[in-house]
Enzyme design. Structure first.
Site, short mmCIF file in Angstrom:
data_model
loop_
_atom_site.label_atom_id
_atom_site.label_comp_id
_atom_site.label_asym_id
_atom_site.label_seq_id
_atom_site.Cartn_x
_atom_site.Cartn_y
_atom_site.Cartn_z
N ASP A 81 -13.52 -10.70 -8.93
CA ASP A 81 -14.67 -11.09 -9.74
C ASP A 81 -14.17 -11.61 -11.09
O ASP A 81 -13.29 -11.01 -11.72
CB ASP A 81 -15.62 -9.90 -9.93
CG ASP A 81 -16.98 -10.33 -10.44
OD1 ASP A 81 -17.96 -10.21 -9.69
OD2 ASP A 81 -17.07 -10.81 -11.60
N HIS A 90 -22.33 -19.33 5.13
CA HIS A 90 -23.30 -19.23 4.04
C HIS A 90 -24.54 -18.47 4.50
O HIS A 90 -25.35 -18.99 5.27
CB HIS A 90 -23.70 -20.61 3.50
CG HIS A 90 -24.65 -20.52 2.35
ND1 HIS A 90 -24.22 -20.30 1.05
CD2 HIS A 90 -26.00 -20.54 2.30
CE1 HIS A 90 -25.28 -20.22 0.26
NE2 HIS A 90 -26.37 -20.36 1.00
N ASN A 124 -26.26 -6.69 -4.14
CA ASN A 124 -27.56 -7.08 -4.68
C ASN A 124 -28.21 -8.05 -3.70
O ASN A 124 -27.55 -8.94 -3.17
CB ASN A 124 -27.38 -7.76 -6.05
CG ASN A 124 -26.85 -6.80 -7.09
OD1 ASN A 124 -27.29 -5.66 -7.17
ND2 ASN A 124 -25.88 -7.25 -7.88
N HIS A 131 -25.17 -16.28 -2.25
CA HIS A 131 -24.30 -16.24 -1.06
C HIS A 131 -23.93 -14.77 -0.94
O HIS A 131 -23.31 -14.21 -1.87
CB HIS A 131 -23.06 -17.13 -1.28
CG HIS A 131 -22.10 -17.17 -0.12
ND1 HIS A 131 -21.65 -18.35 0.43
CD2 HIS A 131 -21.49 -16.18 0.58
CE1 HIS A 131 -20.81 -18.08 1.43
NE2 HIS A 131 -20.69 -16.76 1.53
N HIS A 160 -22.68 -11.27 -0.95
CA HIS A 160 -21.38 -10.75 -1.40
C HIS A 160 -21.46 -9.26 -1.62
O HIS A 160 -22.47 -8.74 -2.11
CB HIS A 160 -20.90 -11.46 -2.67
CG HIS A 160 -21.90 -11.50 -3.78
ND1 HIS A 160 -22.96 -12.40 -3.78
CD2 HIS A 160 -22.02 -10.76 -4.92
CE1 HIS A 160 -23.67 -12.21 -4.88
NE2 HIS A 160 -23.13 -11.21 -5.59
N HIS A 193 -19.86 -6.30 -3.69
CA HIS A 193 -19.02 -5.94 -4.82
C HIS A 193 -18.20 -4.71 -4.41
O HIS A 193 -18.77 -3.68 -4.02
CB HIS A 193 -19.86 -5.55 -6.04
CG HIS A 193 -20.66 -6.68 -6.62
ND1 HIS A 193 -20.24 -7.42 -7.71
CD2 HIS A 193 -21.87 -7.18 -6.29
CE1 HIS A 193 -21.16 -8.33 -8.01
NE2 HIS A 193 -22.16 -8.20 -7.17
P1 AMP Z 1 -24.52 -10.89 -8.37
O1 AMP Z 1 -25.15 -10.63 -9.70
O2 AMP Z 1 -24.58 -9.71 -7.45
O3 AMP Z 1 -25.04 -12.15 -7.74
O4 AMP Z 1 -22.98 -11.09 -8.64
C1 AMP Z 1 -22.38 -12.33 -8.88
C2 AMP Z 1 -20.97 -12.05 -9.34
O5 AMP Z 1 -20.21 -13.24 -9.23
C3 AMP Z 1 -20.86 -11.57 -10.79
O6 AMP Z 1 -20.24 -10.29 -10.81
C4 AMP Z 1 -19.98 -12.65 -11.44
O7 AMP Z 1 -19.09 -12.12 -12.39
C5 AMP Z 1 -19.25 -13.24 -10.26
N1 AMP Z 1 -18.80 -14.61 -10.42
C6 AMP Z 1 -19.51 -15.67 -10.91
N2 AMP Z 1 -18.76 -16.79 -10.88
C7 AMP Z 1 -17.55 -16.44 -10.36
C8 AMP Z 1 -16.34 -17.15 -10.09
N3 AMP Z 1 -16.20 -18.47 -10.33
N4 AMP Z 1 -15.29 -16.44 -9.57
C9 AMP Z 1 -15.40 -15.14 -9.33
N5 AMP Z 1 -16.51 -14.41 -9.57
C10 AMP Z 1 -17.57 -15.05 -10.08
ZN ZN Z 2 -22.39 -20.23 0.19
#
Ligand code: AMP
Ligand code: ZN
Length: 115
Positions: A31, A47, A88, A99, A101, A103
């Protein structure tokens, strides 16, 4: 593959990501704004916008994500101490990147428990 999706672009190399693991179904990278000493995002190579919208045909991706989490935990040496997973999904969760994910948080003892 969604051409406008940040994580699809990271998966296909259009945008650089700090990759820690990859297999047929899963891509995992650090992250960019870590909330713990170890903060990895584990994503399906397909996706899928959020957990609320998975379907039966996504089963292999979901299983692969869970396997990958334990492989990463083993490889990075925190499987025994433990980790926290946060997903989330949708507006009320604050999901920002649409997309799916997971954590993966580790490297600290997490005090504040929501659940
Ligand atoms: P969410 O709020 O669950 O959608 O989490 C999105 C996560 O993506 C956040 O923790 C961001 O810090 C992370 N994020 C956003 N852009 C990038 C990126 N380019 N590379 C890695 N992590 C990212
Ligand atoms: Zn995607």
């Amino acid at each position: 593959m969604d051409n406008d999706c940040l994580f699809c672009k990271i998966i296909n190399g259009e945008i650089p990501g700090d990759k820690v693991y990859e297999d047929e179904f899963v891509y995992a990278f650090k992250d960019i704004n870590p909330a713990a000493p170890i903060h990895i995002l584990v994503v399906p190579k397909k996706h899928i916008d959020c957990l609320a919208n998975i379907s039966d045909e996504d089963e292999k991706y979901i299983w692969a994500i869970h396997k990958a989490i334990n492989i990463i935990a083993e490889n990075m040496g925190f499987k025994e101490n433990g980790y926290r997973i946060i997903v989330n999904s949708g507006r009320d969760s604050g999901q920002e990147v649409m997309h799916l994910h997971y954590h993966l948080l580790a490297g600290a003892k997490f005090g504040d428990k929501i659940v």
